[in-house]
Design an enzyme around this catalytic site. Structure first.
Site, PDB file in Angstrom:
ATOM      1  CG  ASP A  11      -1.672   1.332   1.599  1.00 20.47           C
ATOM      2  OD1 ASP A  11      -2.551   1.504   0.595  1.00 20.47           O
ATOM      3  OD2 ASP A  11      -1.521   1.950   2.517  1.00 20.47           O
ATOM      4  CG  ASP A  19      -1.943   2.798   6.473  1.00 21.16           C
ATOM      5  OD1 ASP A  19      -2.144   3.862   6.671  1.00 21.16           O
ATOM      6  OD2 ASP A  19      -2.367   2.349   5.185  1.00 21.16           O
ATOM      7  CG  ASP A  70      -1.947   7.247   0.013  1.00 22.46           C
ATOM      8  OD1 ASP A  70      -1.187   7.814  -0.279  1.00 22.46           O
ATOM      9  OD2 ASP A  70      -3.085   7.178  -0.489  1.00 22.46           O
TER      10      ASP A  70
END
Length: 469
Positions: A12, A165, A14
């Site tokens: 991922d 996250d 961001d």
């Protein structure tokens, strides 16, 4: 114990590789015209821009399209001036590059934002593939972005680790069938099977990523044909096949009494012998013996096997051979005996999962004969069992998978009567196995292949995820 090889690592963007969650939060606050609260988090973090814009539009009455454009602009301006890689992120990418393990960027951000971040990370060359919100019909939490990245890399999700996250991203990766390393940025994420949670990437090594992958379980079904005694040096040839195929568990039929014990002893494996005809040998510990230990020549026997921290039931079945359907003018006329034996087997297994049911069923499959509903395999399917060979090789014309018979040639019917069925596992591959070029009956004693059946070998993943990609 063998884990699946690490085929790729999918990141991922961001909040995972770069500290942009804070920048996105600030951009949404700017557009919303108010400070955000904890209650706003589910509609702001880990969501595509369009979702957050629609959420803001509902609250403000402004057009969602205009809000999305404004959010894009506000966020991109902040990225250009304030993006910061998360600690350990660049070191991990460099370590993966040194070991030539492919990486992909999988983000719910649009292409324009992803390209800006990639430039800040040192260019798109850090990743073999990048998938953004513009590239799939559905974005996170749907599995589509991770599945698209795996297709582009030519890898299986079960051999990949996704680094995420947010809970939204974790759900996307797990739905695709990836192992997950979660490094929460703002909102906590709970640990779960197939998911590891760490505070950051500082101490993450390639070796640690490899250790996150699930165990492999390779299961063979093999009718030994009078224990193998029709072929000279049969025991040595059986051991050679097992060693060369690198299987973990073998469900045996026609053991001729002692074959399971003798094979297990020679291999240093564990075993369960049932009656004079059935046995299971396993490189993993047998924690329980299941079924009737004094089962007759036909029937089923099972064992519970410990693979790492998981347990899997493996059952082997041998069904009656008389009145073989393809011999008859009415193929289904005499299937009642085999069907009753299969139903008894399924009753003994119950609702167990994960479970593998292998064996010589002495009947074809309804999946292979479009005009014949063979009841034995149909009953197993109705009990929730998938046919691993047909999952891996769905075209019955291109991949017939004949197991009967490598030594009984035309006009003997050739068909698929040996099976590796499963419930609750993920199929990675399945194939038939015959070593050498067997001579036909009766000139078989010097064959390298000591059986009149082909074996079937299926490789399973013990990880989470769908049964097929």
């Amino acid at each position: 114990m063998t884990r699946l090889p690490l085929q790729a690592v999918l990141f991922d963007m961001d909040g995972t590789l770069v500290d942009t969650e804070r920048l996105w939060w600030e951009a949404v606050e700017q557009v919303a015209g108010r400070p955000l609260t904890e209650a706003d988090r589910p509609d702001v973090l880990g969501r595509p821009v369009e979702h957050t814009a629609a959420w803001l539009a509902a609250a403000t009455g402004a057009p969602a399209g205009g809000l999305a454009e404004t959010l894009h602009r506000e966020f991109a301006d902040r990225v250009r001036t304030g993006v910061v890689p998360r600690p350990g992120a660049l070191d991990l990418l460099d370590a993966l590059a040194r070991e030539q393990i492919p990486t992909a960027l999988v983000t719910a951000s649009p292409r324009s934002v992803a390209d800006t971040v990639l430039e800040a990370l040192g260019g798109a060359s850090r990743f073999a593939v990048s998938v953004t919100a513009d590239d799939t019909e559905h974005t996170k939490p749907a599995p589509d972005p991770y599945l698209a990245a795996c297709r582009a890399l030519g890898v299986d999700p079960s051999g990949c680790v996704a680094v995420e996250d947010t809970e939204t991203g974790v759900r996307s990766a797990e739905a695709a069938g990836c192992a997950v390393l979660a490094v929460p940025s703002l909102a906590p994420i709970e640990a779960a099977p197939g998911r590891t949670v760490l505070t950051g990437l500082d101490d993450v090594t390639v070796a640690r990523l490899r250790a996150l992958l699930p165990y492999r379980l390779r299961v063979m079904t093999w009718n030994l044909w009078y224990g193998g005694t029709k072929v000279r040096d049969h025991r040595a040839k059986q051991l050679k096949v097992i060693a060369e195929t690198d299987v973990d568990v073998v469900g045996l039929q026609e053991t001729y009494g002692s074959a399971a014990e003798e094979l297990a002893q020679a291999l240093g494996w564990h075993h369960h012998r049932a009656g004079t005809n059935l046995g299971i040998i396993s490189r993993f510990p047998v924690t329980a013996e299941l079924g009737d230990p004094d089962v007759g020549f036909y029937g089923a026997a099972g064992a519970r096997i410990a693979v790492g921290e998981r347990e899997v039931e493996v059952w082997t079945a041998h069904l009656d051979y008389e009145h073989y359907g393809p011999y008859a003018s009415e193929p289904l006329a005499h299937e009642d005996v085999r069907l009753a034996q299969m139903r008894d087997t399924l009753h003994r297994i119950g609702d167990s999962a994960p479970v593998v049911l292998v064996g010589d069923f002495n009947c074809p499959s309804h999946l292979d004969w479009p005009d014949v509903e063979w009841p034995v395999t149909k009953a197993a399917e109705e009990a929730g069992f998938g046919d691993s060979f047909r999952e891996a090789r769905p075209d019955a014309v291109r991949d017939p998978g004949h197991t009967w018979s490598p030594v009984h040639a035309h006009p003997e019917p050739q068909d698929r009567i040996d099976f590796v069925l499963h419930r609750g596992l993920r199929v990675l591959d399945s194939r038939t196995c015959v070593s050498g070029t067997p001579r036909t009956w009766p000139d078989v004693e010097d064959n390298d292949w000591p059986s009149d059946h082909a074996a079937v070998i299926t490789t399973f993943s013990l990880g989470s995820g769908p049964a097929a990609v």
